[in-house]
Design an enzyme around this catalytic site. Structure first.
Site, PDB file in Angstrom:
ATOM      1  N   PRO A 139      30.267  32.420  35.090  1.00 29.28           N
ATOM      2  CA  PRO A 139      30.782  33.527  34.282  1.00 29.28           C
ATOM      3  C   PRO A 139      32.264  33.358  33.973  1.00 29.28           C
ATOM      4  CG  PRO A 139      30.273  34.272  36.520  1.00 29.28           C
ATOM      5  CD  PRO A 139      29.805  32.859  36.418  1.00 29.28           C
ATOM      6  N   VAL A 140      32.621  33.616  32.720  1.00 27.06           N
ATOM      7  CA  VAL A 140      34.014  33.503  32.290  1.00 27.06           C
ATOM      8  C   VAL A 140      34.805  34.706  32.798  1.00 27.06           C
ATOM      9  CG1 VAL A 140      35.543  33.473  30.282  1.00 27.06           C
ATOM     10  CG2 VAL A 140      33.417  32.155  30.249  1.00 27.06           C
ATOM     11  N   GLY A 141      35.997  34.446  33.310  1.00 30.14           N
ATOM     12  CA  GLY A 141      36.871  35.531  33.746  1.00 30.14           C
ATOM     13  C   GLY A 141      36.549  36.089  35.111  1.00 30.14           C
ATOM     14  N   ALA A 142      35.708  35.388  35.878  1.00 34.60           N
ATOM     15  CA  ALA A 142      35.297  35.893  37.192  1.00 34.60           C
ATOM     16  C   ALA A 142      36.115  35.313  38.332  1.00 34.60           C
ATOM     17  CB  ALA A 142      33.812  35.597  37.421  1.00 34.60           C
TER      18      ALA A 142
ATOM     19  N   GLY B 266      36.940  29.558  38.291  1.00 39.23           N
ATOM     20  CA  GLY B 266      37.406  28.296  37.724  1.00 39.23           C
ATOM     21  C   GLY B 266      36.632  27.841  36.509  1.00 39.23           C
TER      22      GLY B 266
ATOM     23  N   SER C 187      37.447  27.894  33.367  1.00 41.88           N
ATOM     24  CA  SER C 187      38.300  27.149  32.432  1.00 41.88           C
ATOM     25  C   SER C 187      38.517  25.715  32.904  1.00 41.88           C
ATOM     26  CB  SER C 187      39.650  27.856  32.273  1.00 41.88           C
ATOM     27  OG  SER C 187      39.486  29.146  31.735  1.00 41.88           O
ATOM     28  N   ALA C 188      38.763  25.547  34.203  1.00 40.39           N
ATOM     29  CA  ALA C 188      38.949  24.201  34.747  1.00 40.39           C
ATOM     30  C   ALA C 188      37.666  23.393  34.649  1.00 40.39           C
ATOM     31  CB  ALA C 188      39.408  24.283  36.199  1.00 40.39           C
TER      32      ALA C 188
ATOM     33  N   ASP D  66      42.227  24.240  40.780  1.00 43.76           N
ATOM     34  CA  ASP D  66      40.927  24.381  40.120  1.00 43.76           C
ATOM     35  C   ASP D  66      40.412  23.068  39.535  1.00 43.76           C
ATOM     36  OD1 ASP D  66      41.346  27.007  40.821  1.00 43.76           O
ATOM     37  OD2 ASP D  66      40.900  27.826  38.845  1.00 43.76           O
TER      38      ASP D  66
END
Length: 334
Positions: A110-113, A116, A118-119, A161
């Site tokens: 999940p994005v924004g959780a 990591g 983004s990494a 990350d």
């Protein structure tokens, strides 16, 4: 030619926030992965297709004089800058700046959780595109390129990350130095609150409290550093698994209490933590900056029960374990 690469999410096992003040931290890769297909296109553009990244998807094309937004749904857009920088960095390293590249992304993270995401997408993109362009890189080198991507996008980054995502397993971090630790199985459940806190704001809040009451906050940060070193000692020990789990669980509970004392927990995070413990987890704590995001629980032989308890408490559970592998090249189609 098409290349499929994947890279794992990460959790901070111990030491978030205190790591900002020179104390150590331990992070680990977990078996939630982002997958990136890379192939050439004839337009000379960078094209990003993100159809399944745990938020509604989007497709965007970049070229020198035009940008095509087919759709744009909130947090998914955050992925774009990391992917684009990763592709541009690898093209530069391979001296092939003019090649058009299309990447297609799917993700279990999940994005924004605070896991990591983004990494992981940066590392998987670097892995896939470097192989596509014939650039031979080690996972360690890919982790360093991932750190460069984070610096370009965020302006600041510890490198934890992308290093964990590229290398996998357990990583001990202290004052800019990374040390891989021996691998051991950890049956865990991650619980997502459904919201995210601002790392920048939470770090600033802890800093203000430390400046106002150093005689109280410094001992908390010192204790958090000692928790990390004790956890490292346990991971390096030859104690039987049951005892290691029990001791790590106790340290998790202590670390959570210290984070709560710093003010970075929330009502929802605490509800998930205590629901997990009541359901039989040996330990449960925040992972990451807090203010939302995720917690994780150590739950040998109790993962299903803990996951159910997290659901009942209003969270989204993810049953997983530590990933021994970091970046993987999954498939190459000539």
């Amino acid at each position: 030619m098409r290349v499929l690469a994947s890279a794992p999410a990460k959790i901070i096992l111990f030491g978030e926030h205190s790591v900002v003040y020179g104390k150590p931290a331990i992070a680990a890769a977990i078996n939630l992965r982002t997958y990136v297909w890379a192939e050439f296109n004839e337009r000379g553009a960078i094209k990003i297709e993100a159809k399944d990244i745990r938020v509604p998807g989007l497709t965007v094309s970049f070229s020198e004089d035009e940008i095509y937004f087919e759709s744009d749904y909130g947090k998914a857009a955050e992925v774009l800058s990391y992917v684009r920088q990763a592709i541009e960095l690898v093209r530069e390293e391979a001296d092939k700046n003019g090649r058009g590249i299309t990447v297609s992304i799917t993700s279990q993270i999940p994005v924004g959780a605070g896991l990591g995401s983004s990494a992981a997408v940066a590392v998987a993109t670097i892995g896939a595109v470097s192989r596509l362009l014939g650039l031979e890189l080690t996972n360690e080198e890919i982790g360093k390129l991932g750190h460069r991507v984070e610096l370009l996008v965020q302006g600041a980054s510890s490198g934890i990350d992308p290093t964990v995502s590229a290398i996998g397993g357990f990583i001990h971090y202290e004052k800019g130095k990374f040390e891989p630790l021996p691998f051991m199985e950890l049956p865990i459940v991650v619980g997502y609150t459904g919201s995210s806190g601002s790392t920048k704001e939470l770090v600033a809040m802890v800093r203000r409290t430390r400046e106002e009451m150093p005689e109280i906050i410094e001992p908390i940060l010192l204790s958090m550093g000692k928790v990390v070193e004790k956890a490292k000692e346990i991971l390096l020990s030859d104690l039987e698994e049951k005892i290691r789990f029990e001791r790590l669980g106790k340290l998790m509970n202590i670390n959570h209490g210290l984070l709560d004392a710093l003010g970075v927990s929330t009502k929802k995070l605490s509800e998930l933590v205590y629901a997990a413990r009541t359901a039989g987890a040996l330990g449960a704590k925040i992972t990451g900056a807090g203010g939302g995001g995720c917690m994780y629980a150590l739950a040998p032989e109790k993962q299903s029960e803990v996951a159910t308890a997290i659901t009942i408490a209003g969270g989204t559970p993810m049953i997983t374990e530590i990933s021994k592998e970091g970046l993987r090249i999954e498939e190459v189609i000539p």
